[in-house]
Design an enzyme around this catalytic site. Sequence first.
Site, short mmCIF file in Angstrom:
data_model
loop_
_atom_site.label_atom_id
_atom_site.label_comp_id
_atom_site.label_asym_id
_atom_site.label_seq_id
_atom_site.Cartn_x
_atom_site.Cartn_y
_atom_site.Cartn_z
N LYS A 1 36.78 -69.26 9.90
CA LYS A 1 35.45 -69.21 9.68
C LYS A 1 34.55 -68.84 11.11
O LYS A 1 34.74 -69.44 12.08
CB LYS A 1 34.76 -70.46 9.34
N LYS B 1 44.03 -64.95 -0.31
CA LYS B 1 42.79 -64.69 0.47
C LYS B 1 41.22 -64.60 -0.66
O LYS B 1 40.50 -64.94 -0.20
CB LYS B 1 42.90 -63.78 1.52
N PHE C 1 31.45 -77.97 0.68
CA PHE C 1 30.96 -76.81 0.25
C PHE C 1 30.32 -77.18 -1.03
O PHE C 1 30.16 -76.27 -2.02
CB PHE C 1 32.23 -75.95 -0.16
N GLY D 1 21.29 -73.76 -1.17
CA GLY D 1 20.85 -73.11 -0.06
C GLY D 1 20.15 -71.76 -0.62
O GLY D 1 19.55 -71.71 -1.86
N GLY E 1 26.02 -65.29 2.26
CA GLY E 1 26.17 -63.93 2.92
C GLY E 1 27.25 -63.78 3.58
O GLY E 1 28.37 -64.51 3.34
N CYS F 1 32.03 -61.61 4.56
CA CYS F 1 33.38 -61.68 3.64
C CYS F 1 32.97 -62.03 2.10
O CYS F 1 33.36 -61.32 1.18
CB CYS F 1 34.11 -62.80 4.19
N LYS G 1 31.62 -59.11 -0.22
CA LYS G 1 32.32 -57.79 -0.37
C LYS G 1 33.73 -58.45 -1.12
O LYS G 1 34.38 -57.70 -1.80
CB LYS G 1 32.63 -57.20 0.91
N ARG H 1 25.55 -59.69 8.58
CA ARG H 1 25.84 -58.84 7.67
C ARG H 1 25.50 -59.82 6.39
O ARG H 1 26.14 -60.97 6.39
CB ARG H 1 27.42 -58.60 7.76
P1 NAD Z 1 34.60 -56.28 12.44
O1 NAD Z 1 33.87 -55.21 12.02
O2 NAD Z 1 34.03 -57.33 13.30
O3 NAD Z 1 35.73 -55.94 13.36
C1 NAD Z 1 36.59 -54.36 13.01
C2 NAD Z 1 36.87 -53.77 14.40
O4 NAD Z 1 37.72 -52.80 14.14
C3 NAD Z 1 35.68 -53.10 14.99
O5 NAD Z 1 35.51 -53.52 16.37
C4 NAD Z 1 35.91 -51.64 14.93
O6 NAD Z 1 35.76 -50.98 15.82
C5 NAD Z 1 37.40 -51.47 14.78
N1 NAD Z 1 38.06 -50.46 14.27
C6 NAD Z 1 37.71 -49.78 12.89
N2 NAD Z 1 38.59 -48.73 12.75
C7 NAD Z 1 39.60 -48.78 13.87
C8 NAD Z 1 40.67 -47.84 14.28
N3 NAD Z 1 40.85 -46.93 13.58
N4 NAD Z 1 41.27 -48.05 15.49
C9 NAD Z 1 41.00 -49.26 16.29
N5 NAD Z 1 39.61 -49.93 16.05
C10 NAD Z 1 39.13 -49.69 14.61
O7 NAD Z 1 35.44 -57.00 11.33
P2 NAD Z 1 35.98 -58.34 11.26
O8 NAD Z 1 34.59 -59.48 10.88
O9 NAD Z 1 36.68 -59.05 12.26
O10 NAD Z 1 36.86 -58.30 9.85
C11 NAD Z 1 38.14 -57.89 9.87
C12 NAD Z 1 38.93 -57.94 8.74
O11 NAD Z 1 39.37 -59.38 8.75
C13 NAD Z 1 38.23 -57.60 7.44
O12 NAD Z 1 39.13 -56.96 6.52
C14 NAD Z 1 37.48 -58.83 6.98
O13 NAD Z 1 37.24 -58.98 5.66
C15 NAD Z 1 38.59 -59.87 7.47
N6 NAD Z 1 38.35 -61.38 7.65
C16 NAD Z 1 36.81 -61.50 8.44
C17 NAD Z 1 36.63 -62.93 8.63
C18 NAD Z 1 35.24 -63.08 9.26
O14 NAD Z 1 34.94 -64.20 9.42
N7 NAD Z 1 34.80 -62.02 9.70
C19 NAD Z 1 37.37 -64.08 8.42
C20 NAD Z 1 38.86 -63.62 7.57
C21 NAD Z 1 38.91 -62.30 7.36
#
Ligand code: NAD
Length: 432
Positions: A152, A205, A250, A254, A258, A261, A264, A328
């Site tokens: 998280k 997931k 949970f 509220g 948003g 995750c 989408k 986001r």
């Molecule tokens: P983010 O947008 O913060 O980071 C993604 C990174 O990947 C960016 O820095 C981008 O520049 C880089 N990137 C994109 N294309 C690339 C390429 N071709 N080569 C190298 N780097 C590249 O995304 P995030 O929030 O870290 O999420 C990443 C994944 O993890 C997603 O699938 C998301 O659903 C999943 N996820 C996110 C969370 C969360 O809390 N943010 C939790 C669990 C899972």
Amino acid sequence: MRLAVIGTGYVGLVAGACFAESGNDVVCVDKDQKKIETLNAGQMPIYEPGLEELVRRNRAEGRLTFTTSLDQAVQEAQVVFIAVGTPQGEDGSADLQHVLSVARDIARAMNGYKVIVDKSTVPVGTSEKVAAVIRPETTHPFSVVSNPEFLKQGAAIDDFMKPDRVVIGTSDQQSTDIMLELYSPFTRTGAPIMVMDPASAELAKYAANAMLATRISFMNEVANVCELVGADVDHVRKAIGSDRRIGTSFLFPGVGYGGSCFPKDVQAMMHFASEKNYDFKILNAVEEVNATQKRRLFEKMQQHFGDMRGKTVAIWGLAFKPKTDDMREAPSIPLVRSLTGAGAKVQAYDPEAAKVARTLFDGNVDYHPTNYDALKGADCLAIVTEWNEFRRPDFDRMKALMNSPVVFDGRNLFTPEQMKQQGFTYYSIGRH
Ligand code: NAD
């Protein structure tokens, strides 16, 4: 172990830093040169509690490096994580272009056996798609593993270091053994490492996020009914949460969920179900309820004031949740847009997200250095994100600063009795 993490965002950077902390040599790769320069200059591209310290320590000890050169990182690594974004495509599906293009780049750089791990949230079948992209590009052996991330934002380091469980979706023993070894330092407290087929790991997931989103929308509907029938959602929440089958977490109503995750992932799950001709009815409703809930505060303001034109509205909290700068899909976005669209002026404060917010809104939004500054001359206050620092404010100071003492609390931080005593007109969610 030597690891490469491709994608240095909220997930990749946390995973990279935590793997380095447990003694691995980690190279974090990103195509965003500015991000890599920022990290190499010892600064953080994102806000996440504890992350800066962890990155600094592991960089200093030489276990964590940052680069834009994917080839070298892959060649030196035994395990390569894909942690790039999987944003929502136009039709609601998860857009896999980044994942698959990274897979191709990894394949072209390979110089021996690699375990390629999908950490990004990806629909069922993506492991196979990744393997299909890699296969024609290399003669070297490889395994593709699905290892969804459950952290998280705001508590990411703790979640990664002490996970409730680690899910590993794989179909061969070699990669299973490597993944079990890699994760063993994180599961000493007894958290299970669950090894399963890739399809189940990928689906787990989405099912987790869809369930959490469902709980939120369910409680938001309960709160809306509470308002109509004169019940108090706090009492209802406690009464149902004490049932161990339901549990206490949970259950907070509220202003809607948003973040990067839930919205989408709910969409993507509906989409891949519909591709198999399955109509995931509950998720349709979850989303619809969420969209309605995001309008609640604005509607309450309209009911109170009538016309919002010329009104000054203070907003506390812009980030989609506390302890992050991430905006986001934040509920603050439609609220600010509705307010400015209706001719109101917004005076906003957020401890971390103002920098990001400045890139999102134009006109009629001022950003203030403290929560009290944002109140000057305001006709009302809207609380949108439950940052801890908002929980015990100086009510007299608030009243002295505001034009009129009206609070729309989208996070139920205070009680209606307390606010009445303090002399505020107070609106919250699911209470009177
Ligand atoms: P983010 O947008 O913060 O980071 C993604 C990174 O990947 C960016 O820095 C981008 O520049 C880089 N990137 C994109 N294309 C690339 C390429 N071709 N080569 C190298 N780097 C590249 O995304 P995030 O929030 O870290 O999420 C990443 C994944 O993890 C997603 O699938 C998301 O659903 C999943 N996820 C996110 C969370 C969360 O809390 N943010 C939790 C669990 C899972």
